[in-house]
Write an enzyme that holds these catalytic residues in place. Structure first.
Site, short mmCIF file in Angstrom:
data_model
loop_
_atom_site.label_atom_id
_atom_site.label_comp_id
_atom_site.label_asym_id
_atom_site.label_seq_id
_atom_site.Cartn_x
_atom_site.Cartn_y
_atom_site.Cartn_z
N HIS A 314 45.70 49.40 44.74
CA HIS A 314 46.27 49.08 43.43
C HIS A 314 46.28 50.35 42.59
CE1 HIS A 314 46.98 47.03 39.60
NE2 HIS A 314 47.38 46.01 40.32
N ASP A 372 47.53 40.00 45.94
CA ASP A 372 48.46 39.51 46.97
C ASP A 372 47.79 39.25 48.31
OD1 ASP A 372 50.59 41.59 45.26
OD2 ASP A 372 50.94 39.45 45.51
#
Ligand code: SDX
Length: 438
Positions: A314, A372
């Site tokens: 991320h 996700d």
């Protein structure tokens, strides 16, 4: 926005070495998080731009909506921790919080819910848009097309300078996205569209439109409804991610909000962003068995392989994504409810996470599971097709997008977004006639 952030007296001085050029730039502090250097006068004072491809170190705006502390794994919606909202709140209550800035009282909550439910139906002619798509069209393609076309129908909520039209438009988008998403799914499986019902809550209505058929009654499973509610809350907003920044940039030109949200949907579709939930599940299916994990991770580390561990890493979180932790817990709840004792996909995901988090390649790059990684496993356990995963992300993120868009339009310091560049192409040169070219 009632006031733009103001310098608090601290400054930073920048000098161009070998010249007498100096710029003194104000430093601005937010409520929490890193200070920012206000570089708006940098070019005037020094004749230079800043350079930050991917905007990894650049604040594009001032916002009061969401705050992330990537090192501590903290996510706040208007100051409320995501863990508390996921556990105790509802998606429409979170929508009210993100849009208007605080949790609603009982009357505000009831009015907001009623207002949203009254906008869940689509103009009957919008049905015809679906017939123009092939049955095997990716539902995200349908979402981009149908949401962008909403501005052709709702002319009474296009004036971005009218607060009442901004409110109605926000209600329409939040209310209609689930209907469009459910109809995109029904269209792909050749089943008739199911109309929304105002006697159902927001999430139950969505699950009803996704799963009911005219031939028999359909009752929403309360455990799946709660899991879906939590899933929507976790995906509602996330600061200035790629799709929210896309919505803001489109909105900064004065484009109508339906077009801006359609732009956000297009940006979310990418596998590096919202498309990662679909890609992560496909990755798990491709790996197939925990015995194949070492070879897969070897391929990921081989740069020539261009393989990524989808659902990992991320830009902001350099610690565990708090949403991933909550979703992992929710996986077990949904699998148990669906009577799935041991889901090989979840077992593989847990094993893959364990091996990756003990591997120096991932640890040194601070690559942890993100939102996700587990989200697809829950949706698959709920019986949703992989192609619908990013569509659901778009349904939830519409609340964040329209909240960010509203904040942009109401920010007095807002101007059209127009980044600069560093030019490294050919210097000025004269035109070469065709017969003189090599
Ligand atoms: C979302 O911004 C948001 O807030 C997004 C989001 C939201 O709610 O809106 O949180 C939702 O989009 C989550 C992210 C979903 N995407 C994925 O899971 C796709 C896989 N992840 C990556 O592609 C990547 O981690 C990003 C895109 C998420 C972040 O990319 P960055 O910050 O640009 O990091 P990078 O590409 O510069 O990577 C730094 C290093 C590189 O290695 P080196 O060049 O230093 O050797 O880490 C490596 C990368 O190769 N790396 C990965 C990796 N992610 C980064 N290596 C393998 N697998 C990965 N997933």
């Amino acid at each position: 926005m009632n006031a733009t952030a103001k310098p608090d007296g601290k400054t930073i001085t920048v000098t161009v070495e070998g010249t007498n050029k100096t710029a003194t730039l104000p430093i601005i502090s937010g409520t929490v998080g890193p200070d920012v250097v206000d570089i708006r006068k940098l070019y005037d004072q020094l004749g230079v731009f800043t350079y930050d491809p991917g905007f990894g170190a650049t604040a594009s705006c001032e916002s009061k909506i969401t705050y992330i502390d990537g090192d501590a794994g903290v996510l706040l919606y208007r100051g409320y921790p995501i863990e508390q909202l996921a556990e105790q709140s509802s998606f429409l209550e979170v929508a009210h919080l993100l849009l208007w800035g605080d949790l609603p009282n009982a009357t505000q909550k009831k009015d907001f819910e009623l207002g949203i439910m009254r906008h869940t139906m689509l103009h009957e002619q919008i049905r015809r848009f679906f017939d123009g798509f092939r049955r095997d069209a990716h539902p995200m393609a349908i979402m981009c097309g149908v949401v962008g076309a909403l501005s052709a129908f709702y002319h009474d909520s296009l004036n971005i300078n009218d607060p009442e039209q901004r409110r109605i438009c926000a209600f329409r988008l939040i209310a209609k996205l689930p209907t469009i998403a459910a109809w995109a799914y029904k269209y792909s499986i050749g089943q008739p569209f199911i109309y929304p019902r105002n006697d159902l809550g927001y999430v139950d209505n969505f699950l009803y439109m996704m799963n009911a058929v005219p031939a028999e009654d359909y009752k929403v499973n309360p455990v799946l409804s709660r899991a879906m509610e939590r899933w929507f809350i976790l995906h509602a907003d996330h600061e200035q991610n790629a799709s929210s920044s896309t919505v803001r940039l489109a909105g900064s030109s004065g484009a109508n909000p339906f077009a801006c949200i359609a732009a956000g949907i297009a940006s979310l579709w990418g596998p590096a962003h919202g498309g990662a939930n679909e890609a992560a599940l496909k990755m798990l299916a491709d790996i197939g068995h925990v015995d194949n994990v070492p070879q897969f991770l070897h391929d990921v580390k081989d740069k020539n392989n261009h393989t990524r561990l989808m659902g990992f890493g991320h830009r902001v979180y350099k610690n565990y994504d708090p949403r991933a932790k909550i979703l992992q817990g929710s996986c077990h709840e949904v699998l148990a409810e669906m009577g799935i004792k041991d889901d090989p996909m979840l077992d593989l995901a847990v094993e893959l996470e364990k091996i990756a988090l003990s591997d120096p390649y991932f640890v040194s790059r601070k690559l942890y599971p993100n939102v996700d990684f587990y989200s697809g496993i829950i949706l698959k356990a709920m019986g949703l097709p992989t192609s619908m995963f990013t569509v659901l992300f778009a349904v939830a993120r519409t609340v964040g997008w329209i909240s960010q868009w509203k904040e942009l339009i109401e920010d007095p310091s807002q101007r059209i977004g127009r980044p600069r560049q560093i030019y490294t192409g050919a210097p000025a040169r004269d035109y070469v006639p065709l017969d003189a070219r090599g």
